[in-house]
Motif scaffolding. Sequence first.
Motif, PDB file in Angstrom:
ATOM      1  N   LEU B 207      18.883 -45.896  22.194  1.00 27.27           N
ATOM      2  CA  LEU B 207      18.666 -46.008  23.526  1.00 27.27           C
ATOM      3  C   LEU B 207      18.361 -44.357  24.268  1.00 27.27           C
ATOM      4  CD1 LEU B 207      21.974 -47.638  24.841  1.00 27.27           C
ATOM      5  CD2 LEU B 207      19.227 -49.321  25.050  1.00 27.27           C
ATOM      6  N   VAL B 208      18.065 -43.331  23.595  1.00 23.27           N
ATOM      7  CA  VAL B 208      17.721 -42.639  23.615  1.00 23.27           C
ATOM      8  C   VAL B 208      15.930 -42.254  24.982  1.00 23.27           C
ATOM      9  CG1 VAL B 208      16.588 -40.031  23.731  1.00 23.27           C
ATOM     10  CG2 VAL B 208      18.652 -40.839  22.768  1.00 23.27           C
ATOM     11  N   GLU B 209      15.433 -43.062  24.106  1.00 21.02           N
ATOM     12  CA  GLU B 209      13.702 -43.448  24.657  1.00 21.02           C
ATOM     13  C   GLU B 209      13.972 -43.984  26.218  1.00 21.02           C
ATOM     14  OE1 GLU B 209      11.330 -43.227  22.587  1.00 21.02           O
ATOM     15  OE2 GLU B 209       9.918 -43.790  24.273  1.00 21.02           O
ATOM     16  N   VAL B 210      15.129 -45.035  26.076  1.00 25.66           N
ATOM     17  CA  VAL B 210      14.971 -45.726  27.387  1.00 25.66           C
ATOM     18  C   VAL B 210      15.713 -44.854  28.406  1.00 25.66           C
ATOM     19  CG1 VAL B 210      16.598 -47.508  28.391  1.00 25.66           C
ATOM     20  CG2 VAL B 210      15.549 -47.906  26.036  1.00 25.66           C
ATOM     21  N   ALA B 211      16.968 -43.701  28.478  1.00 24.90           N
ATOM     22  CA  ALA B 211      17.222 -43.121  28.826  1.00 24.90           C
ATOM     23  C   ALA B 211      15.612 -41.972  29.570  1.00 24.90           C
ATOM     24  CB  ALA B 211      18.139 -41.947  28.180  1.00 24.90           C
ATOM     25  N   GLU B 212      15.409 -41.823  28.192  1.00 23.21           N
ATOM     26  CA  GLU B 212      13.670 -40.917  29.400  1.00 23.21           C
ATOM     27  C   GLU B 212      13.028 -41.723  29.563  1.00 23.21           C
ATOM     28  OE1 GLU B 212      12.255 -39.021  25.503  1.00 23.21           O
ATOM     29  OE2 GLU B 212      14.283 -38.295  25.022  1.00 23.21           O
ATOM     30  N   GLN B 213      12.933 -42.541  29.719  1.00 22.43           N
ATOM     31  CA  GLN B 213      12.108 -43.145  30.527  1.00 22.43           C
ATOM     32  C   GLN B 213      12.766 -43.718  32.253  1.00 22.43           C
ATOM     33  OE1 GLN B 213      10.847 -47.122  28.878  1.00 22.43           O
ATOM     34  NE2 GLN B 213       9.614 -46.587  27.245  1.00 22.43           N
ATOM     35  N   VAL B 214      13.957 -43.703  32.352  1.00 21.05           N
ATOM     36  CA  VAL B 214      14.544 -44.147  33.220  1.00 21.05           C
ATOM     37  C   VAL B 214      14.673 -43.055  34.061  1.00 21.05           C
ATOM     38  CG1 VAL B 214      16.467 -44.575  34.105  1.00 21.05           C
ATOM     39  CG2 VAL B 214      15.744 -46.269  32.330  1.00 21.05           C
ATOM     40  N   THR B 215      14.625 -41.704  33.261  1.00 23.74           N
ATOM     41  CA  THR B 215      14.631 -40.485  33.941  1.00 23.74           C
ATOM     42  C   THR B 215      13.786 -39.632  34.386  1.00 23.74           C
ATOM     43  OG1 THR B 215      15.248 -39.177  32.372  1.00 23.74           O
ATOM     44  CG2 THR B 215      17.498 -39.655  32.896  1.00 23.74           C
ATOM     45  N   ALA B 216      12.895 -39.830  33.818  1.00 26.07           N
ATOM     46  CA  ALA B 216      11.549 -39.759  34.455  1.00 26.07           C
ATOM     47  C   ALA B 216      11.039 -40.659  35.610  1.00 26.07           C
ATOM     48  CB  ALA B 216      10.251 -39.684  33.043  1.00 26.07           C
ATOM     49  N   GLY B 217      11.002 -41.852  34.754  1.00 19.65           N
ATOM     50  CA  GLY B 217      11.050 -42.866  36.284  1.00 19.65           C
ATOM     51  C   GLY B 217      11.454 -42.596  37.838  1.00 19.65           C
TER      52      GLY B 217
END
Lengths: 355, 518
Positions: B207-217
């Motif tokens: 899920l690390v990818e998803v986490a990066e997208q969310v935190t960046a967004g």
Amino acid sequence: MQIDLGNLAALALGCTVSAGGGGGDPRIGELMAAEAIERCGPVEVRPLSSFGEAEVIMPCGMIGAPTVMMEKIPHGAEGRIIRETYEKQFGLPVAALMPFELGGLNGVLPVAWAAHAGLPLLDGDLMGRAFPELHMLTPHLSGMSGSPAVITDERRQTIVFDARDNVWLEKLVRNCVAALGGSACGGLYTMTAAEAAGPVIEGTVTRALGIGEALRRDGEDRVAAVARVTPLARLGQGKIIDIERRATGRFVQGSTLIEGHGVDAGRLFRLEFQNENLVLLEDGAPLATVPDVITLLNAHTGHGLVTEETRYGQRVEIVVFPAPAAWTSAAGLAAVGPRAFGYDFDFVPVQVSGG
Amino acid sequence: MAEHDELRVGVDVGGTNTDAVLLDGRNRLLAKIKHPTTPDVTTGLLSALQQVLRQEPDAAARVGRVMVGTTHATNAILHRRNLRRVATVRLGGPATHAVPPLRGWPADLRASISCGETIVDGGVEMTGEPLVPLDEDAVRRFLDSVSEQAEGIAVAGVFSPVLPDQEYRVEELVAEVLGERPVSLSHEVGSLGLLERENATVLNAALVEVAEQVTAGLQNALSALGISVETFVAQNDGTVMSLDYARRYPILTIGSGPTNSMRGAGHLTGERDALVVDVGATTTVMGMLTQGFPRESTAPVDVGGVRTNFRMPDLVSLSLGGGTMVGPPGTGILDAGSVGNRLSAEALVFGGGVPTLIDAAVAAGRAAVGDVGRTTGHTRLLHRAVAACDTRLAEAVDRVKASAREVPLIAVGGGSALVPQDLPGVLTVHRPEHHEVANAIGAAVAGVSGAVDRVFSYVNGREEAIAEAVRLARDEAIRAGADPGLVDVVEVEEIPLAYLTQPVARLRVKAAGPLRMP
């Protein structure tokens, strides 16, 4: 008869019922057995009568805390290591494995080892339920020695015990298991098929399987379906309203209060346990006692409840299975009757109504 | 800036709506907004933030903290989207070979996540002594073999919650062999039960990818609004974590929706020990707040078909809601399913032809919506439905409560009118204002916590062991940013282990408190 991926889950479910509240969650044993069956094929389950008199039967299982085994999962070759150790001792090949305790985790673990070893499983065991100590096995009643007993751990260390008697065996093995980290695997009371004819409680593997299959059938009264497989008494239904547990050293003791519901509204049951369920009381009088098998069935799932898992609010049905005959003899009651667990009353055999 | 002037923003990004609230320094609600969730999330998030900030003068400049709850991680697993390729290292040989990693996973999920698994010698006993020494060479060889494919590494050691040193050592080896590569360590994700903890760790690494997208967004949305303050992500235990931590442990956001809803309900009513029931159109979810935090589940929890054991709120779900159809004869009265989001067209009181539980609530005088006159021909059926619904709620109350003591119940959600004023075992029923944004409020008032779940020996006494567990949990909460003066022990659970020679028990202790002010 065989155990394969199709009926393994039913066997595990049946083992939660036959344990009488003890024996631990069979899940890790079920996963091990599924893996072993997938790799090595199904396990043949055979009656005692199918073995030659001189053939060697090896009772086996885990000893220690099932909770520890949820972390420290076995490597899977324990059954083979115990067997090879025996074969070196006796100079005779082991013909079949047998669960020494047909309840909880130990009801399914030997299935994994039998699949791994390519050996059949004998349809029977030495308790007909779960009990906490190694001398609470049927061969002890007829003076048979549990030694030589073999213990092995996940590091593939093996220890052979040649104890003075079975009470010493329990003491030595239990301390050794503690040193090995709280769980280990073992074989004991290894015997020939001729010797097994007395102590073995036959048919318990297929019986647990039948109980599990009955519970898995949808759309009917599950307990009535189980009663068609094996005699039982329904002693009440209700809700757990209090649970008390304490670690006293070697055992977890405590009690569960069950408030009657439905047809049992207004009744109050008290179930006392020491690892396994010991006595069911109402108004201070025993309704059922050891060695009869007292099990709380989760009314929602049909699973037998392990004492570690019981909690407030659970809806339960109290069912009791008559003890195997070996335990209701004078010697059996002396070993595992209510007085053996410190109660001041005699065994109250449960009255079984027809299914 | 004085702390009581500081505003706090709470956001809940749900599957349907993105809710945002603005609270003042004393946690009083100043503004709220519901906005549809957009497919890219950021657009809806930005828009919701803009609208809620607009309701208070000079709000953007006065915001001191932003707390966000999201369902991204859950959705990514359910839809197999944006998942990273993970290599799994189990430290447990020569034990544990009987059940290899990822056994029992749905085949498609396993195929989209795993690029290799190994079991190397290692792990510890429940006392922390090594099972066998860690086989570092085997770890290096495995890492070499997956260096092309692995986008993340999951590490799970036997009894690592007791002593995590070997897991930390493998993290160093990953840096040595593979350089920068995200690593998930099992002792930071789950509790006792190797297989379930390992499963949760692998999901986390994916899920690390998803986490990066969310935190960046989130960071983009905030900087577009000119807000640069500490930002936190809600976890599933009623506390928050920093963006950095969320990038590392995204799985801890799974289940944060119901948790925030419960915490928000507690905040709106001032209750710390209470049942919370959230009644929607199709489903009802009930949980228990103890000392202000949702009680955690001790049983394994299914995430996307995988058994895991990371902490999750202990919830009972019922297929019961305002849209539940009141059954035709022949089936159980409440077993005919729900009209779902067509409720406003199909229910009797709204002019439709399907008797539903909302009609039953209206007929029973519990709700005053639509046209009560349209229920008259169905009175007996609807009364039976109300009685059946009350029975199910009463049973759920019993399953969720931890003791026979009467506790208050807080009813939230669009269908909460179904909840009767009197339920057995319930002291009072609260129906708080603003309950429709309880989620976002729960995120805004989240604290921080520390937890311990280990096996302790009672050789030196039970009290000493429990005191030690409590001390460890408090220290962890303080390290996570809790105000040392306000940390409370919110949960102590003791499970003695059977079949050993000495008294040994599994202790689960949780301490939590509000964030320390900067």
